[in-house]
Scaffold this motif. Structure first.
Motif, PDB file in Angstrom:
ATOM      1  N   ALA A  58       0.835  -1.198   0.000  1.00 14.66           N
ATOM      2  CA  ALA A  58       0.000   0.000   0.000  1.00 14.66           C
ATOM      3  C   ALA A  58       0.876   1.256   0.000  1.00 14.66           C
ATOM      4  CB  ALA A  58      -0.930  -0.005   1.204  1.00 14.66           C
ATOM      5  N   VAL A  59       1.967   1.230   0.744  1.00  8.79           N
ATOM      6  CA  VAL A  59       2.896   2.374   0.774  1.00  8.79           C
ATOM      7  C   VAL A  59       3.563   2.540  -0.595  1.00  8.79           C
ATOM      8  CG1 VAL A  59       5.021   3.259   1.808  1.00  8.79           C
ATOM      9  CG2 VAL A  59       3.264   2.221   3.257  1.00  8.79           C
ATOM     10  N   ALA A  60       3.949   1.426  -1.225  1.00  8.89           N
ATOM     11  CA  ALA A  60       4.568   1.489  -2.552  1.00  8.89           C
ATOM     12  C   ALA A  60       3.591   2.056  -3.587  1.00  8.89           C
ATOM     13  CB  ALA A  60       5.060   0.105  -2.982  1.00  8.89           C
ATOM     14  N   TRP A  65       1.680   6.766  -6.849  1.00  8.38           N
ATOM     15  CA  TRP A  65       0.694   7.805  -7.160  1.00  8.38           C
ATOM     16  C   TRP A  65       1.269   9.184  -6.880  1.00  8.38           C
ATOM     17  CZ3 TRP A  65      -2.791   4.378  -3.849  1.00  8.38           C
ATOM     18  CH2 TRP A  65      -3.305   3.341  -4.625  1.00  8.38           C
ATOM     19  N   SER A  66       2.008   9.328  -5.786  1.00  5.30           N
ATOM     20  CA  SER A  66       2.596  10.631  -5.452  1.00  5.30           C
ATOM     21  C   SER A  66       3.564  11.086  -6.536  1.00  5.30           C
ATOM     22  CB  SER A  66       3.332  10.558  -4.115  1.00  5.30           C
ATOM     23  OG  SER A  66       2.425  10.291  -3.083  1.00  5.30           O
ATOM     24  N   VAL A  67       4.414  10.180  -6.974  1.00  5.51           N
ATOM     25  CA  VAL A  67       5.401  10.527  -8.004  1.00  5.51           C
ATOM     26  C   VAL A  67       4.710  10.979  -9.283  1.00  5.51           C
ATOM     27  CG1 VAL A  67       7.144   9.534  -9.551  1.00  5.51           C
ATOM     28  CG2 VAL A  67       7.258   9.076  -7.102  1.00  5.51           C
ATOM     29  N   THR A  68       3.646  10.310  -9.670  1.00  6.94           N
ATOM     30  CA  THR A  68       2.998  10.634 -10.942  1.00  6.94           C
ATOM     31  C   THR A  68       2.024  11.807 -10.853  1.00  6.94           C
ATOM     32  OG1 THR A  68       1.278   8.968 -10.578  1.00  6.94           O
ATOM     33  CG2 THR A  68       3.224   8.296 -11.839  1.00  6.94           C
ATOM     34  N   ARG A  69       1.590  12.165  -9.651  1.00 12.49           N
ATOM     35  CA  ARG A  69       0.571  13.202  -9.547  1.00 12.49           C
ATOM     36  C   ARG A  69       1.053  14.527  -8.966  1.00 12.49           C
ATOM     37  NH1 ARG A  69      -1.518   8.463 -10.001  1.00 12.49           N
ATOM     38  NH2 ARG A  69      -3.525   8.107 -10.967  1.00 12.49           N
ATOM     39  N   CYS A 120      -1.617  -1.361 -15.145  1.00 13.43           N
ATOM     40  CA  CYS A 120      -0.310  -1.996 -15.258  1.00 13.43           C
ATOM     41  C   CYS A 120       0.857  -1.062 -14.936  1.00 13.43           C
ATOM     42  CB  CYS A 120      -0.137  -2.619 -16.640  1.00 13.43           C
ATOM     43  SG  CYS A 120      -0.243  -1.429 -18.012  1.00 13.43           S
ATOM     44  N   LEU A 121       0.760   0.201 -15.310  1.00  7.03           N
ATOM     45  CA  LEU A 121       1.850   1.144 -15.050  1.00  7.03           C
ATOM     46  C   LEU A 121       2.065   1.320 -13.546  1.00  7.03           C
ATOM     47  CD1 LEU A 121       3.898   3.174 -16.298  1.00  7.03           C
ATOM     48  CD2 LEU A 121       2.132   4.910 -15.985  1.00  7.03           C
ATOM     49  N   GLU A 122       0.990   1.627 -12.832  1.00 10.26           N
ATOM     50  CA  GLU A 122       1.089   1.824 -11.389  1.00 10.26           C
ATOM     51  C   GLU A 122       1.464   0.533 -10.670  1.00 10.26           C
ATOM     52  OE1 GLU A 122      -1.595   4.839 -13.186  1.00 10.26           O
ATOM     53  OE2 GLU A 122      -1.607   2.661 -13.233  1.00 10.26           O
ATOM     54  N   GLU A 123       0.861  -0.550 -11.105  1.00 12.54           N
ATOM     55  CA  GLU A 123       1.101  -1.858 -10.492  1.00 12.54           C
ATOM     56  C   GLU A 123       2.568  -2.283 -10.614  1.00 12.54           C
ATOM     57  OE1 GLU A 123      -0.573  -5.668 -12.335  1.00 12.54           O
ATOM     58  OE2 GLU A 123      -2.223  -4.896 -11.118  1.00 12.54           O
ATOM     59  N   SER A 124       3.103  -2.195 -11.813  1.00 10.75           N
ATOM     60  CA  SER A 124       4.479  -2.646 -12.036  1.00 10.75           C
ATOM     61  C   SER A 124       5.487  -1.730 -11.341  1.00 10.75           C
ATOM     62  CB  SER A 124       4.774  -2.737 -13.530  1.00 10.75           C
ATOM     63  OG  SER A 124       4.595  -1.485 -14.163  1.00 10.75           O
ATOM     64  N   ALA A 125       5.231  -0.418 -11.364  1.00  8.82           N
ATOM     65  CA  ALA A 125       6.140   0.516 -10.678  1.00  8.82           C
ATOM     66  C   ALA A 125       6.102   0.279  -9.179  1.00  8.82           C
ATOM     67  CB  ALA A 125       5.759   1.958 -11.002  1.00  8.82           C
ATOM     68  N   ALA A 126       4.906   0.116  -8.617  1.00  7.03           N
ATOM     69  CA  ALA A 126       4.791  -0.126  -7.172  1.00  7.03           C
ATOM     70  C   ALA A 126       5.491  -1.429  -6.771  1.00  7.03           C
ATOM     71  CB  ALA A 126       3.325  -0.152  -6.757  1.00  7.03           C
TER      72      ALA A 126
END
Length: 186
Positions: A58-60, A65-69, A120-126
């Motif tokens: 959840a933290v990842a 989300w923080s990095v992208t937003r 997939c983008l958020e999932e794989s990065a996290a």
């Protein structure tokens, strides 16, 4: 005498000469491939968010989300790439296939409870961020498939094995990969 390119195409059978111009024939019908947004092949349903990575997953996700937003939307991908490069540069050893799969699945479980988009983008990065907190490396991939053009992001083990992905992911050509290529040191 036709121009050199036309002559060569006629010789190979790719072009047929005609005495007079004529309209092209109708295109051949083909089934339309279904669109894939990265998660279309994963089973849907509410999954209980448990397991050794759940709280960290959840933290990842929140970090992703923080990095992208935070900041201009036009530079979100650049910020994500920079963050992924920084996180993978601090890893010590390659994640095993089991460790990598556990991280990806933990992120997917946590994502079911998220109030924002998780594809997939958020999932794989996290998952990549999650593993880097344990100093474990994977290769984050962002690729493209043609006809129709589709994008996908996924995680691979350092030796190229897909992590929690269907075999159809091999249809994507990686356009960008991020992750340390470790030599195994005793």
């Amino acid at each position: 005498m036709p121009p050199p390119l036309a002559a060569r195409l006629i010789r190979t059978g790719a072009l047929s000469p005609a005495r007079e111009p004529a309209p092209w024939g109708a295109p051949l019908p083909a089934p339309t491939p279904s669109a894939s947004w990265g998660g279309a092949e994963h089973s849907a349903g509410l999954i209980r968010a448990t397991g050794p990575f759940s709280a960290t997953a959840a933290v990842a996700l929140a970090a992703t989300w923080s990095v992208t937003r935070v900041g201009g939307k036009g530079r979100a991908m650049n910020r994500l790439i920079t963050a992924l490069q920084a996180s993978t540069s601090a890893t010590c050893r390659p994640a095993s296939p089991a460790e990598a799969s556990e991280a990806v699945l933990a992120v997917r479980r946590a994502a079911w409870h998220a109030p924002v988009r998780t594809a997939c983008l958020e999932e794989s990065a996290a998952a990549t961020f999650l593993l880097s907190t344990r100093r474990l490396s994977v290769v984050w991939c962002h690729g493209i498939a043609a006809d129709p053009v589709r994008l996908h992001a996924w995680v691979q083990t350092v030796d190229g094995g897909l992590v929690a992905e269907p075999p159809s992911t091999r249809a994507y050509t990686p356009a960008l990969t991020i992750g340390a290529r470790h030599q195994h040191h005793p």
